[in-house]
Every structure is written in structure tokens, then in C-alpha cells.
Design a protein around this motif. Structure first.
Motif, PDB file in Angstrom:
ATOM      1  N   LEU A   8       4.972  -5.835  -1.623  1.00 33.90           N
ATOM      2  CA  LEU A   8       4.844  -6.937  -1.782  1.00 33.90           C
ATOM      3  C   LEU A   8       3.214  -7.599  -0.329  1.00 33.90           C
ATOM      4  CD1 LEU A   8       7.553  -9.274  -2.411  1.00 33.90           C
ATOM      5  CD2 LEU A   8       5.201  -8.761  -3.444  1.00 33.90           C
ATOM      6  N   ALA A   9       3.372  -6.288   0.505  1.00 31.62           N
ATOM      7  CA  ALA A   9       2.511  -6.044   1.764  1.00 31.62           C
ATOM      8  C   ALA A   9       1.608  -5.189   1.048  1.00 31.62           C
ATOM      9  CB  ALA A   9       3.012  -5.672   2.807  1.00 31.62           C
ATOM     10  N   LYS A  10       1.090  -4.993   0.671  1.00 33.49           N
ATOM     11  CA  LYS A  10      -0.071  -4.077  -0.133  1.00 33.49           C
ATOM     12  C   LYS A  10      -0.494  -4.687  -0.852  1.00 33.49           C
ATOM     13  CE  LYS A  10       1.264   0.307   0.889  1.00 33.49           C
ATOM     14  NZ  LYS A  10       2.093   2.113   0.223  1.00 33.49           N
ATOM     15  N   ILE A  11      -0.037  -5.309  -2.195  1.00 36.38           N
ATOM     16  CA  ILE A  11      -0.225  -6.507  -2.592  1.00 36.38           C
ATOM     17  C   ILE A  11      -1.126  -7.539  -1.933  1.00 36.38           C
ATOM     18  CG2 ILE A  11      -0.297  -8.143  -4.708  1.00 36.38           C
ATOM     19  CD1 ILE A  11       2.235  -5.702  -6.057  1.00 36.38           C
ATOM     20  N   GLU A  12      -0.475  -8.151  -0.545  1.00 38.00           N
ATOM     21  CA  GLU A  12      -1.302  -8.923  -0.504  1.00 38.00           C
ATOM     22  C   GLU A  12      -2.499  -8.676   0.540  1.00 38.00           C
ATOM     23  OE1 GLU A  12      -2.291 -12.505   0.968  1.00 38.00           O
ATOM     24  OE2 GLU A  12      -0.540 -12.612  -0.478  1.00 38.00           O
ATOM     25  N   ARG A  13      -2.299  -7.561   0.560  1.00 37.51           N
ATOM     26  CA  ARG A  13      -3.594  -6.644   1.309  1.00 37.51           C
ATOM     27  C   ARG A  13      -4.610  -6.223   0.764  1.00 37.51           C
ATOM     28  NH1 ARG A  13      -1.266  -1.727   4.769  1.00 37.51           N
ATOM     29  NH2 ARG A  13      -3.128  -0.343   4.752  1.00 37.51           N
ATOM     30  N   LEU A  14      -4.770  -5.862  -0.310  1.00 37.71           N
ATOM     31  CA  LEU A  14      -5.095  -5.808  -1.309  1.00 37.71           C
ATOM     32  C   LEU A  14      -6.407  -6.628  -1.441  1.00 37.71           C
ATOM     33  CD1 LEU A  14      -6.747  -3.659  -3.558  1.00 37.71           C
ATOM     34  CD2 LEU A  14      -4.763  -3.854  -5.061  1.00 37.71           C
ATOM     35  N   ALA A  28      -4.077  -3.933 -10.787  1.00 34.20           N
ATOM     36  CA  ALA A  28      -4.656  -3.743  -9.829  1.00 34.20           C
ATOM     37  C   ALA A  28      -3.612  -2.304  -9.361  1.00 34.20           C
ATOM     38  CB  ALA A  28      -5.523  -3.838  -9.226  1.00 34.20           C
ATOM     39  N   PHE A  29      -2.871  -3.246  -8.817  1.00 33.12           N
ATOM     40  CA  PHE A  29      -1.716  -1.996  -7.580  1.00 33.12           C
ATOM     41  C   PHE A  29      -1.168  -1.553  -8.723  1.00 33.12           C
ATOM     42  CE2 PHE A  29       1.702  -1.681  -5.237  1.00 33.12           C
ATOM     43  CZ  PHE A  29       1.609  -1.139  -3.858  1.00 33.12           C
ATOM     44  N   ASP A  30      -0.305  -2.356  -9.810  1.00 33.38           N
ATOM     45  CA  ASP A  30       0.725  -1.702 -11.191  1.00 33.38           C
ATOM     46  C   ASP A  30      -0.478  -0.416 -11.402  1.00 33.38           C
ATOM     47  OD1 ASP A  30       2.823  -2.563  -9.928  1.00 33.38           O
ATOM     48  OD2 ASP A  30       2.444  -4.788 -11.278  1.00 33.38           O
ATOM     49  N   ALA A  31      -1.095  -0.152 -12.237  1.00 40.64           N
ATOM     50  CA  ALA A  31      -2.420   0.173 -12.547  1.00 40.64           C
ATOM     51  C   ALA A  31      -2.993   1.354 -12.066  1.00 40.64           C
ATOM     52  CB  ALA A  31      -4.482  -0.025 -13.327  1.00 40.64           C
ATOM     53  N   ALA A  32      -3.135   1.301 -10.531  1.00 41.65           N
ATOM     54  CA  ALA A  32      -2.911   2.498  -9.757  1.00 41.65           C
ATOM     55  C   ALA A  32      -1.835   2.731  -9.012  1.00 41.65           C
ATOM     56  CB  ALA A  32      -3.837   1.928  -8.912  1.00 41.65           C
ATOM     57  N   GLY A  33      -1.112   2.885  -9.644  1.00 41.68           N
ATOM     58  CA  GLY A  33       0.554   3.370  -9.395  1.00 41.68           C
ATOM     59  C   GLY A  33       0.770   3.260  -8.076  1.00 41.68           C
ATOM     60  N   GLY A  34       0.011   2.186  -7.571  1.00 37.57           N
ATOM     61  CA  GLY A  34       0.532   2.212  -5.892  1.00 37.57           C
ATOM     62  C   GLY A  34      -0.282   2.185  -4.663  1.00 37.57           C
ATOM     63  N   MET A  40      -8.583  -0.932  -5.900  1.00 38.00           N
ATOM     64  CA  MET A  40      -9.627  -0.684  -5.489  1.00 38.00           C
ATOM     65  C   MET A  40     -10.789  -0.783  -5.829  1.00 38.00           C
ATOM     66  SD  MET A  40     -10.461  -3.303  -2.513  1.00 38.00           S
ATOM     67  CE  MET A  40     -11.933  -3.398  -2.025  1.00 38.00           C
ATOM     68  N   ILE A  41     -10.724   0.562  -6.422  1.00 40.48           N
ATOM     69  CA  ILE A  41     -11.998   1.353  -7.253  1.00 40.48           C
ATOM     70  C   ILE A  41     -11.776   0.608  -8.930  1.00 40.48           C
ATOM     71  CG2 ILE A  41     -12.232   3.376  -8.732  1.00 40.48           C
ATOM     72  CD1 ILE A  41     -11.522   4.944  -5.929  1.00 40.48           C
ATOM     73  N   TYR A  42     -10.413   0.133  -9.326  1.00 44.03           N
ATOM     74  CA  TYR A  42      -9.780  -0.241 -10.292  1.00 44.03           C
ATOM     75  C   TYR A  42     -10.701  -1.267 -10.145  1.00 44.03           C
ATOM     76  CZ  TYR A  42      -6.564  -2.926 -14.792  1.00 44.03           C
ATOM     77  OH  TYR A  42      -7.088  -2.710 -15.203  1.00 44.03           O
ATOM     78  N   LEU A  43     -10.098  -2.510  -9.518  1.00 43.58           N
ATOM     79  CA  LEU A  43     -10.797  -4.274  -9.486  1.00 43.58           C
ATOM     80  C   LEU A  43     -12.678  -3.516  -9.165  1.00 43.58           C
ATOM     81  CD1 LEU A  43      -8.174  -5.542  -6.499  1.00 43.58           C
ATOM     82  CD2 LEU A  43      -8.733  -5.790  -9.410  1.00 43.58           C
ATOM     83  N   GLU A  44     -13.217  -2.809  -9.090  1.00 41.55           N
ATOM     84  CA  GLU A  44     -14.200  -2.760  -8.960  1.00 41.55           C
ATOM     85  C   GLU A  44     -15.079  -2.462 -10.451  1.00 41.55           C
ATOM     86  OE1 GLU A  44     -15.691   0.169  -5.811  1.00 41.55           O
ATOM     87  OE2 GLU A  44     -15.464  -1.058  -4.193  1.00 41.55           O
ATOM     88  N   LYS A  45     -14.413  -2.003 -11.073  1.00 44.74           N
ATOM     89  CA  LYS A  45     -14.898  -1.245 -12.508  1.00 44.74           C
ATOM     90  C   LYS A  45     -14.408  -2.511 -13.391  1.00 44.74           C
ATOM     91  CE  LYS A  45     -13.479   3.525 -12.954  1.00 44.74           C
ATOM     92  NZ  LYS A  45     -12.751   4.781 -12.663  1.00 44.74           N
TER      93      LYS A  45
END
Length: 166
Positions: A8-14, A28-34, A40-45
Motif C-alpha cells: 500500500l505504501a509503494k502504491i501510494e508513492r507511485l 500498474a503496480f500489479d502489472a509490473a509485479g511489484g 512507472m514505465i507501464y504508466l508511461e506506455k
């Protein structure tokens, strides 16, 4: 801190870094495997985040945008300075000539008696426009004991006239 709180902390930071909604950050966090970087790259794409602006650093001034027209600007400035200094020089020259013409007087004397006294500027205009006649008159008048002299600020020119008369 357990694994769920860490996630949750990592998702909030993202979410804060990418400036996206919580749902988009979680997807994005789940698609990137944590992994935050992959997220971030996933969100950019996906077009949710704009990629950071790239900047180029170079020591070649021609390639730097702030120096692109420096050479032209300096050249134009130099031309203006040259024109300005030329006009100042010409003004100064004309000022000197004007001062000499108005502050000196041509005197024509016959047997120590002054016959004509003219400002140098007027005398030069007469000589300029009637030079064919004036030169003959000057030469003949020297044989009849006429003397020409200059008075004013130009002492050397006056001495020259006296020597020529002698």
C-alpha cells in the motif's frame, strides 16, 4: 511493517509520483509485479504519465539554443558601433573645420594698410568659385607690395603666408 502495508505504501508513492488515481497506480503496480520502476514505465506506455523532459548538455555553443544567434547579434552590434563611431568621427572633423574657418581671418594689406579683411570661410568660397581669376590677382598683387596674412588660432598658417609674401 507487513507485506500488505508495504504494498500500500509503494502504491501510494507511485500514485503521488505519477500523479494518477489510486486505481491506476494499483493496476500498474500489479502489472509490473511489484516493481515501482516497471510500474512507472507501464504508466508511461499507457499514456497516463508523461516521460520526463530530456536535456542535452554540450560545450559546443552552436548547438545550444540560447547561443544560436549570438554571432549575428554580435556582428550587428559591431556594425552599429562602427557606424556610430564613424558618424561621431565625421561630426568631430566637421566641427574642427568649421571652427578653423570661422575663427581665422584673411587680411590683405597694401603698403602696411589693410585693404580687405575676410573670414577664412568666405575667402575660401571666393577662391573656390573664382579660382581662375583669383590666382592671377594674387600673383600680380604680390608684385605690387601686397601682403596676405592670417590671424586667429592658426599661427603656423599665418607664418606661412608671411613667408610667401616676403
Amino acid at each position: 511493517m507487513n507485506n500488505n502495508e508495504d504494498k500500500l505504501a509503494k502504491i501510494e508513492r507511485l500514485r503521488k509520483r505519477a500523479n494518477v488515481t489510486y486505481e491506476e497506480a494499483k493496476e500498474a503496480f500489479d502489472a509490473a509485479g511489484g516493481d515501482l520502476l516497471d510500474a512507472m514505465i507501464y504508466l508511461e506506455k499507457k499514456g497516463k504519465v508523461t516521460s520526463p523532459e530530456t536535456s542535452v548538455v554540450t560545450t559546443e555553443y552552436e548547438k545550444q539554443s540560447q547561443y544560436q544567434n549570438v554571432k549575428d547579434t554580435v556582428s550587428e552590434g559591431q556594425k552599429k558601433a562602427d557606424e556610430h563611431s564613424f558618424s561621431e568621427k565625421m561630426h568631430h572633423l566637421f566641427q574642427i573645420i568649421w571652427d578653423k574657418l570661422k575663427n581665422n581671418t584673411l587680411h590683405i594689406c597694401h603698403k602696411e594698410k589693410e585693404v580687405i579683411s575676410l573670414p577664412l570661410g568666405i575667402a575660401l568660397l571666393i577662391i573656390l568659385f573664382t579660382w581662375e581669376i583669383v590666382w592671377i590677382v594674387i600673383l600680380v598683387s604680390l608684385f605690387f607690395e601686397c601682403r596676405y596674412s592670417l590671424t586667429g588660432k592658426e599661427e603656423k598658417a599665418g607664418e606661412m603666408f608671411n613667408k610667401a609674401s616676403d
